[in-house]
Design a protein around this motif. Structure first.
Motif, PDB file in Angstrom:
ATOM      1  N   UNK A 418       6.620   2.860   0.727  1.00 17.91           N
ATOM      2  CA  UNK A 418       7.380   3.464  -0.364  1.00 17.91           C
ATOM      3  C   UNK A 418       7.057   2.716  -1.652  1.00 17.91           C
ATOM      4  N   UNK A 419       6.698   3.463  -2.695  1.00 21.62           N
ATOM      5  CA  UNK A 419       6.329   2.851  -3.969  1.00 21.62           C
ATOM      6  C   UNK A 419       7.414   3.168  -4.990  1.00 21.62           C
ATOM      7  N   UNK A 420       8.051   2.131  -5.505  1.00 17.99           N
ATOM      8  CA  UNK A 420       9.155   2.315  -6.443  1.00 17.99           C
ATOM      9  C   UNK A 420       8.819   1.626  -7.752  1.00 17.99           C
ATOM     10  N   UNK A 421       9.020   2.342  -8.852  1.00 18.20           N
ATOM     11  CA  UNK A 421       8.761   1.748 -10.167  1.00 18.20           C
ATOM     12  C   UNK A 421      10.023   1.889 -10.994  1.00 18.20           C
ATOM     13  N   UNK A 422      10.552   0.777 -11.467  1.00 16.63           N
ATOM     14  CA  UNK A 422      11.719   0.844 -12.344  1.00 16.63           C
ATOM     15  C   UNK A 422      11.257   0.735 -13.792  1.00 16.63           C
ATOM     16  N   UNK A 423      11.652   1.723 -14.595  1.00 15.24           N
ATOM     17  CA  UNK A 423      11.271   1.702 -16.015  1.00 15.24           C
ATOM     18  C   UNK A 423      12.422   1.216 -16.888  1.00 15.24           C
ATOM     19  N   UNK A 424      13.495   0.784 -16.237  1.00 15.24           N
ATOM     20  CA  UNK A 424      14.619   0.281 -17.013  1.00 15.24           C
ATOM     21  C   UNK A 424      14.283  -1.109 -17.542  1.00 15.24           C
ATOM     22  N   UNK A 437      15.228   5.554   8.278  1.00 15.54           N
ATOM     23  CA  UNK A 437      14.277   4.457   8.046  1.00 15.54           C
ATOM     24  C   UNK A 437      14.985   3.121   7.845  1.00 15.54           C
ATOM     25  N   UNK A 438      14.288   2.056   8.236  1.00 17.73           N
ATOM     26  CA  UNK A 438      14.821   0.706   8.092  1.00 17.73           C
ATOM     27  C   UNK A 438      13.794  -0.119   7.315  1.00 17.73           C
ATOM     28  N   UNK A 439      14.285  -0.911   6.387  1.00 19.82           N
ATOM     29  CA  UNK A 439      13.378  -1.720   5.564  1.00 19.82           C
ATOM     30  C   UNK A 439      12.845  -2.896   6.361  1.00 19.82           C
ATOM     31  N   UNK A 440      11.522  -3.037   6.370  1.00 19.55           N
ATOM     32  CA  UNK A 440      10.952  -4.186   7.072  1.00 19.55           C
ATOM     33  C   UNK A 440      10.589  -5.292   6.081  1.00 19.55           C
ATOM     34  N   UNK A 441       9.894  -4.941   5.019  1.00 18.87           N
ATOM     35  CA  UNK A 441       9.578  -5.934   3.987  1.00 18.87           C
ATOM     36  C   UNK A 441       9.293  -5.227   2.686  1.00 18.87           C
ATOM     37  N   UNK A 442       9.244  -6.003   1.635  1.00 20.74           N
ATOM     38  CA  UNK A 442       9.170  -5.377   0.323  1.00 20.74           C
ATOM     39  C   UNK A 442       8.477  -6.341  -0.644  1.00 20.74           C
ATOM     40  N   UNK A 443       7.366  -5.918  -1.215  1.00 22.94           N
ATOM     41  CA  UNK A 443       6.658  -6.771  -2.179  1.00 22.94           C
ATOM     42  C   UNK A 443       7.005  -6.303  -3.582  1.00 22.94           C
ATOM     43  N   UNK A 444       7.380  -7.264  -4.383  1.00 17.99           N
ATOM     44  CA  UNK A 444       7.897  -6.941  -5.713  1.00 17.99           C
ATOM     45  C   UNK A 444       7.026  -7.594  -6.785  1.00 17.99           C
ATOM     46  N   UNK A 445       6.595  -6.799  -7.764  1.00 19.75           N
ATOM     47  CA  UNK A 445       5.872  -7.356  -8.914  1.00 19.75           C
ATOM     48  C   UNK A 445       6.792  -7.312 -10.115  1.00 19.75           C
ATOM     49  N   UNK A 446       6.829  -8.414 -10.845  1.00 21.09           N
ATOM     50  CA  UNK A 446       7.677  -8.487 -12.040  1.00 21.09           C
ATOM     51  C   UNK A 446       6.997  -9.327 -13.117  1.00 21.09           C
ATOM     52  N   UNK A 479      10.290  -3.347 -12.641  1.00 15.96           N
ATOM     53  CA  UNK A 479       9.614  -3.917 -11.470  1.00 15.96           C
ATOM     54  C   UNK A 479       8.846  -2.831 -10.725  1.00 15.96           C
ATOM     55  N   UNK A 480       7.822  -3.262 -10.010  1.00 13.16           N
ATOM     56  CA  UNK A 480       7.101  -2.363  -9.099  1.00 13.16           C
ATOM     57  C   UNK A 480       7.305  -2.913  -7.697  1.00 13.16           C
ATOM     58  N   UNK A 481       7.640  -2.021  -6.767  1.00 11.39           N
ATOM     59  CA  UNK A 481       7.926  -2.472  -5.418  1.00 11.39           C
ATOM     60  C   UNK A 481       7.127  -1.626  -4.425  1.00 11.39           C
ATOM     61  N   UNK A 482       6.471  -2.279  -3.484  1.00 14.82           N
ATOM     62  CA  UNK A 482       5.883  -1.555  -2.346  1.00 14.82           C
ATOM     63  C   UNK A 482       6.672  -1.981  -1.122  1.00 14.82           C
ATOM     64  N   UNK A 483       7.426  -1.042  -0.569  1.00 15.95           N
ATOM     65  CA  UNK A 483       8.287  -1.378   0.574  1.00 15.95           C
ATOM     66  C   UNK A 483       7.655  -0.843   1.854  1.00 15.95           C
ATOM     67  N   UNK A 484       7.735  -1.656   2.897  1.00 14.53           N
ATOM     68  CA  UNK A 484       7.270  -1.220   4.218  1.00 14.53           C
ATOM     69  C   UNK A 484       8.512  -0.834   5.018  1.00 14.53           C
ATOM     70  N   UNK A 485       8.579   0.418   5.449  1.00 14.94           N
ATOM     71  CA  UNK A 485       9.736   0.894   6.211  1.00 14.94           C
ATOM     72  C   UNK A 485       9.290   1.271   7.619  1.00 14.94           C
ATOM     73  N   UNK A 486      10.180   1.066   8.564  1.00 15.85           N
ATOM     74  CA  UNK A 486       9.887   1.557   9.901  1.00 15.85           C
ATOM     75  C   UNK A 486      10.934   2.599  10.303  1.00 15.85           C
TER      76      UNK A 486
END
Ligand code: AHR
Length: 488
Positions: A418-424, A437-446, A479-486
């Motif tokens: 899942x790719x999430x981009x916050x423009x706030x 779905x359940x969140x397994x891990x999440x990489x965040x760029x800031x 922030x930009x987030x790439x989340x790994x969900x299972x």
């Protein structure tokens, strides 16, 4: 800071594979992209062939899947024979498009070696302005011919007995652009020239995949091109550069939203073109297109006006900010969402010119956009998932921009990405994941703020693991987030 109600996401599986060729790049003889970036015999960072190893290492890390060369607008003055054979016999020419001299030490074979080093498919653009259809076909023969004909043997004599096997060929570049050199500038003229190029090139190698020039702002141009060239058109090219214009910080996002609207109608025109039954004469002696026509967004980026001086005449040496990196993530989401129709995409460009990779004398460094491209390259693969949300909006004087930009795919390994981009600029967002779905891990760029940018030796982008709260994701502002969900 305002608190927003949780944003809910809807996700739906599709049967649409994401093309691996969406991670393309582009190099042109423009300022110091190739000469002085990719290739610099005077730099201590270069190998014995003059190829800068620091730049190559950074490019390799992005794992580009396709690389376009030699232009862009420059293709209109490129003669491939200038860039083959012994170095001391290579022709130096004035670069009439971007200024300076092109010494042609980086030519076809060097480009192919570079692609091989990156693991990227080569994509060549032929000269339809000062070049001829025959010259283009001879380039095909030089690249792809088996031994026994003049240009295939010439390649072997230059030290490359194995064919280069170049499949992707752009038939011209932005041929509609009247200020550019070129003979076309009107669709009928383009069509008749493009047919000539097609015949010569396809007779030389019927397996070529051809990319014809489309115009993202002129539906009439596209309809005409597709009506006439549909039987041989594998891809139609569209270019998109978002700019701030006079609309301030959120200008590029508004510009991208406009492009997205355009894309919907471009796609429906292309789908129509794909299924048009245009007569095809068997005496062409090469086969007609077998698969649906797809879009090649073979130049895309953010291009903001820069104060131009002698060292930055066209604003090409752009300093990208964290805001621009957020835009890059939104553009990657756009490419993913349209995976059904977009087959190729190339960031314009790869080094120094509108680029994620920069050189500063003997140092190479990356811009904030680089980190976003790397994140998507690491996660965006597999099958498209439809992803919708009830994002709040940011009100700007020029229009509303959604605060959250989201896209998703089902990775071949089975997890969902899942790719999430916050423009706030200041509000965190709570993202509620669907129960399945359940969140397994999440990489965040800031980065510290929208305006943060890198300089040689200083990188403003941080990479961390995001906070997890009962199956929800707390997405920090900007922030930009790439989340790994299972699957739950
Ligand atoms: O990428 C810079 C230039 O932008 C390219 O040469 C041209 O195709 C486009 O207009």
């Amino acid at each position: 800071m305002t608190s927003h109600p949780p944003v809910s996401l809807q996700l739906r599986e599709t049967a649409t594979p994401v093309s691996p060729l969406l991670f393309g790049h582009f190099i042109e003889f423009a300022e110091n992209c190739i000469d002085g970036g990719i290739c610099d015999p005077k730099s201590p960072a270069s190998d014995e062939h003059g190829i800068r190893q620091d730049v190559l290492a950074l490019a390799k890390n992005l794992r580009p899947t396709i690389l376009r060369f030699p232009g862009g607008t420059f293709a209109n003055i490129y003669h491939w024979m200038d860039g083959v054979g012994p170095m001391d016999a290579r022709r130096r020419r004035k670069n009439l498009i971007w200024g300076g001299i092109t010494d042609n030490r980086f030519g076809t074979a060097e480009f192919i070696s570079y692609c091989r080093a990156l693991g990227a498919e080569p994509m060549l653009c032929v000269n339809m302005a000062s070049g001829t259809a025959q010259e283009a076909a001879e380039w095909v023969e030089y690249c792809n011919g088996e031994a026994g004909t003049h240009y295939a043997d010439l390649r072997a004599a230059h030290g490359y007995p194995e064919p280069f096997r170049v499949r992707y060929w752009c038939i011209g570049n932005e041929s509609y652009a009247e200020p550019d050199l070129g003979a076309q500038h009107d669709p009928d003229r383009y069509i008749s020239d493009a047919w000539e190029f097609t015949k010569h090139m396809k007779l030389m190698d019927p397996t070529l995949k051809l990319i014809f020039v489309g115009n993202s702002e002129d539906p009439a141009w596209n309809r005409k091109i597709l009506e006439a060239l549909s039987p041989v058109c594998d891809y139609i090219s569209f270019h998109h550069y978002s700019g701030e214009g006079s609309r301030g910080t959120y200008g590029p996002f508004l510009s991208l939203m406009e492009f997205r609207e355009n894309l919907v109608s471009l796609i429906s025109t292309v789908r129509d073109g794909s299924h048009r039954s245009v007569p095809f004469n068997p005496w062409y002696r090469f086969p007609r297109r077998a698969e649906d026509i797809r879009l090649a967004i073979d130049e895309w980026n953010i291009w903001n006006p820069m104060p131009s001086g002698d060292n930055n005449r066209y604003g090409l040496r752009t300093v990208y900010t964290w805001r621009d990196a957020l835009w890059t993530a939104c553009m990657m989401n756009t490419l993913l969402r349209h995976a059904q129709d977009i087959g190729i995409a190339n960031l314009a460009q790869m080094v120094n010119v509108l680029s994620p990779i920069m050189t500063d004398g003997d140092r190479a460094y990356v811009q904030p956009t680089y980190h976003v491209l790397k994140l998507y390259r690491d996660h965006m693969e597999g099958m498209l998932m439809e992803c919708t949300s009830d994002s709040p909006v940011i009100h700007t004087a020029s229009g509303d921009v959604p605060m959250l930009d989201a896209a998703a795919c089902r990775h071949p390994g089975g997890t969902l990405r899942l790719f999430l981009v916050s423009l706030s600029k200041e509000d965190p967002l709570m993202i509620s994941l669907p129960e399945a779905f359940r969140l397994r891990e999440c990489t965040l760029l800031q980065a510290p703020d929208f305006d943060a940018f890198n300089t040689p030796g200083r990188d403003v982008v941080s990479t961390t693991q995001g906070s997890v709260s009962g199956g929800d994701i707390i997405l920090p502002p900007a922030a930009v987030c790439a989340a790994v969900l299972e699957d739950a």
